[in-house]
Design an enzyme around this catalytic site. Structure first.
Site: not given
Length: 544
Positions: A386, A512, A514
């Site tokens: 990001c 994102h 993750e």
């Protein structure tokens, strides 16, 4: 289980203090039940008045976990998704703010036909409706419901009353209560103290709820006499007092529970006849404990003294490390401390990989840009998430394309070269909550790119949470100087992934990644990033 069987409910409540790991406990129970073939989902009920944690400072609430549908939720939903491998939705997180807003809106619309609106029944009815809505239409056999906060908090009372009512409605064999408490050790007297747990259960029983399983968190092993004492005073069977000692990895918690037959005890009470298979998790933990090598990854961000602000990133490294038979050691970097190339060289001297973390605001931004420059020039594997992509683009524009002073309008609204800028749709927005580009967006990946090598597909979907974007006015110039745009959202014509073809591994995404990593399936970008860090380690001639 046949579709005609009633839904089973498990309520996970906390006592004594907060932060005891109710979310991990709920997720671990979910893992055990799912390992027996049951369909499981988990709901988090949060007592705070915020509609969601989206506007909270990470110091207040840790990471904001974003779902595919754009919901900004509690970080515990990240644990739920990682453990039971089920994508959550807005129905899996409800706050006091949401519940009161819904009831007040209905009152204003005249839906209550002139009734006096009260906590009971209107608020409690809405809470029960939220719990049932998570399984409407019915897709799950078991709904696990975690209530945030601590028994005795005034904010939690409506939730606990709703659970009391629901437990009566569904019946004895269709619900179960797990109470997570603290059993402290007093060094002066060299003994574990059960009184806090007794008082917590006392408060719970005053409300009309009695725990069926008591999960005791302690830094010390809980002996049989202590368990018997808790069982006697809290009105549970001794083998239903479960020890929750510290473990090195949260993924060991289901194994700790399994050794104490927690899954079997729950199945017996709820009349679920299934055999649990946890061999896959045992294999995962075996690889986690016995890696072939270790790498050091520098994590560069704004809230580096608060690991919970980046919880999903840390968990993704565990997943990716296991898939690479590697232990990932994290080195936290405050980018405010990086003021020159010399600072960067000293700070990153032992790093096998560098990751710029997501975030907002100008603080530390120049250090992040220098971080990207160091990784790019010194051939150190790099992953930007990001804001990490934005800083990488700024670095490339300044130091490769000679756009001196290039910046993001978030950091400098008067920059001459706004290579990162607000989307047009964001310019008129004043409200802060729920107004960013949120949730899952598609991305087309270019064949032959590092991103394609990682994903092994041309089309992906990733979760977003941001306002600023790559400015397409500068796209042609940056590409001319060698920046590869390897991922595009074609619907909005937005850059999603950038990389450097002549670098060992330099990839940054506007999303994102993750938030989509799992125990049994590391995220492709994290997996390949860690693999590149291992290669860097071996190339540098370093060893474990």
């Amino acid at each position: 289980m046949t579709p005609t069987r009633p839904t089973k409910y498990i309520f996970v409540l906390g006592g004594v203090i907060s932060g005891l790991g109710k979310g991990i406990a709920a997720a671990s129970i979910g893992y055990l039940l799912k390992s027996s073939g049951l369909r499981v989902t988990i709901l988090k009920l949060d007592p705070y008045l915020n509609v969601d944690p989206g506007t909270m400072n990470p110091y207040q609430h840790g990471e904001v976990f974003v779902l595919d549908d754009g919901s900004e939720t509690d970080l515990d939903l990240g644990h739920y998704e990682r453990f039971i491998d089920v994508n959550m939705s807005k129905h899996n997180n409800a706050t006091t703010g949401q519940i009161y807003s819904t009831v007040i809106e209905r009152e204003r619309a005249g839906d209550y036909l002139g009734a006096t609106i009260q906590i009971i029944p209107h608020i409690t009815d809405e809470i029960k409706a939220r719990i049932k809505a998570v399984n409407t239409p019915r897709r799950f056999d078991v709904v696990i419901c975690e209530v945030g906060g601590t028994v005795g908090d005034i904010e939690s009372l409506p939730f606990l009353e709703a659970l009391r009512q629901l437990s009566v409605e569904v019946g004895y064999h269709n619900h179960l209560i797990v109470h997570v408490t603290l059993v402290p050790y007093v060094k002066a007297s060299e003994e574990l103290k059960t009184k806090p747990t007794q008082h917590s259960v006392m408060r719970l029983r005053e409300i009309g709820l009695s725990p069926d399983i008591i999960l005791c968190r302690s830094e010390y092993l809980i002996d049989r006499s202590t368990r018997d004492k808790i069982a006697l005073f809290c009105n549970v069977a001794p083998d239903h007092v479960i020890e929750g000692t510290e473990v090195k990895s949260i993924y060991e918690v289901p194994l700790v529970f399994h050794r104490q037959q927690v899954g079997e005890k729950i199945a017996k009470r709820l009349k679920l006849k299934r055999k649990m298979d946890i061999s896959e998790l045992e294999s995962f933990i075996g690889h986690y404990r016995n890696p072939d090598c270790e790498v050091t990854i520098a994590l560069c961000g704004k809230y580096t003294e608060l690991p919970d602000a980046y919880k999903s990133v840390l968990e993704s490294f565990i997943h990716a490390g296991v898939e690479n038979d590697t232990r990932v050691n994290v080195k936290w970097i405050r980018t405010e401390d990086i003021k020159s190339d010399e600072d960067a060289a000293q700070i990153f001297d032992d790093a096998n990989g560098i990751l710029i973390l997501p975030g907002f605001g100008v603080r530390g931004s120049e250090g992040k840009i220098l971080t990207s420059k160091f990784a790019r020039e010194n051939q150190v594997p790099f992953l930007g998430i990001c804001l990490g992509l934005q800083c990488a683009v700024i670095d490339f524009a300044r130091h490769v394309c000679s756009l001196n002073g290039a910046n993001s309008t978030e950091f400098n609204s008067r920059t001459r070269y706004p290579v990162i800028d607000l989307m047009e749709s964001q310019r008129a927005i004043k409200a802060k909550g729920g107004t960013m580009r949120l949730g899952a967006y598609d991305c087309q990946i270019t064949a032959g790119s590092k991103a394609y090598t990682a994903y092994r597909t041309h089309k992906i979907s990733e979760r977003h949470r941001h306002r600023w974007e790559f400015n397409n006015r500068y796209r042609q110039r940056l590409e001319k100087f060698g920046l590869k745009i390897s991922g595009i959202n074609s619907e909005l014509n937005l850059v999603e992934i950038v990389e450097l073809p002549d670098h060992p591994w330099f990839v940054a995404g506007q999303f994102h990644p993750e938030m989509k990593s799992r125990i049994n399936r590391a995220h492709p970008l994290f997996r390949d990033f860690v693999a590149a860090a291992v290669t860097h380690l071996n190339t540098a001639g370093k060893s474990i």
